[in-house]
Design an enzyme around this catalytic site. Sequence first.
Site, mmCIF file in Angstrom:
data_model
loop_
_atom_site.group_PDB
_atom_site.id
_atom_site.type_symbol
_atom_site.label_atom_id
_atom_site.label_comp_id
_atom_site.label_asym_id
_atom_site.label_seq_id
_atom_site.Cartn_x
_atom_site.Cartn_y
_atom_site.Cartn_z
ATOM 1 N N GLY A 181 0.463 -0.824 0.018
ATOM 2 C CA GLY A 181 0.286 0.024 0.457
ATOM 3 C C GLY A 181 0.731 0.719 -0.292
ATOM 4 N N CYS A 182 0.292 2.669 -0.572
ATOM 5 C CA CYS A 182 1.019 3.560 -0.295
ATOM 6 C C CYS A 182 1.567 4.277 0.906
ATOM 7 C CB CYS A 182 0.074 5.208 -1.835
ATOM 8 S SG CYS A 182 -1.501 4.414 -0.529
ATOM 9 N N PHE A 183 0.203 4.366 1.746
ATOM 10 C CA PHE A 183 0.699 4.544 3.592
ATOM 11 C C PHE A 183 1.592 3.571 4.007
ATOM 12 C CE2 PHE A 183 -3.371 6.673 3.514
ATOM 13 C CZ PHE A 183 -3.080 7.680 3.366
#
Length: 347
Positions: free
Chosen positions: A143-145
């Site tokens: 995921g990006c986070f």
Amino acid sequence: MIEVTIVGGSGYTGGELIRLLQKHPKIEIKDITSRKYDKTPVNKVHPHIQGSDLVFKDIIAEKIDSDVIFTATPHGASMNIVPDLLETGAKVIDLSGDYRFRDISVYEKWYGIEHSGKIDAVYGLPEIYREDIKKAKIVANPGCFPTGAILANLPLSKNKLVKNIIIDSKTGVSGGGITPNQVFHYPNCADNVIPYKIISHRHSPEIQQELGEYSNVKVSFTPHLVPVIRGIITTSHSFLKDLSNNIINTKEDIENIREDIITLYKNQYKNEKFVKILDDDIPNLSSVRGSNFVHIGGFEIDENGRLVVISAIDNLVKGASGQAIQNMNLMCGFDEEIGIDSYGMRP
């Protein structure tokens, strides 16, 4: 030349995959799939992709014939097609959350979806799992986070320097996807900072899973929406174990400890093409925008022993499509940085 198919290519991550892969010297985009936009020229959905003859096609999974398949499909949808894609003999890079967790029950708890079955995927963070990715048939793109948060705190967990990490991330509106909704409506998000899913964001257990592999560190995570298009700034707060006995007496003590921490980070990432450690600068979004780079900096310590580490990434590139191509390069035996080695766009 390697043939590639993008499944679900009408979103922002699909658009970034097309943009980056079009310039990849060893890749040919064979098909881009979409049920909604079947037979629609790609530039009608992604207006920046001009001069291309690519057209969206509605192709069922078992009929896809490519060497590498990117699944840029929603959470819950990937698990329904990935088994069939693997049966074609293709290498698969999944950009959803369906295969990121080693424990299916964690996925089902946080995503609220019953998983259709267990397939062992390699977690696609090259800075940790490079050798496994090279041999993988399926990679779960992070995921990006988690990408920004894990890389910002990996040296601390690996060296067992902290017990708790509090992570505050601020993301641009493209992180919410291409489909409009009330939260991302311009009058609601402009001139505003919006905390959301304050203690319940589904990326929390993903960060915990990876940092927890090295120590008993506990992770707390809160995201915020900010009125920018691209990028994630992550600010991590932790209290160094060795400073719990009030050994900080002077500014010199703090500076010496800070230099040790920076050295630790530089040693961890000394061979990493895409991770840049900033000694005395604070990472900013405009420096990484459009790039696959991660900038990590800050490294400030206050008189209470609180260490602040900051990372910056482009959520659509290193946080999604660029990292997916980085994984593809590893899986196919290419140089890791091919097609994604451009610096950020500033201003």
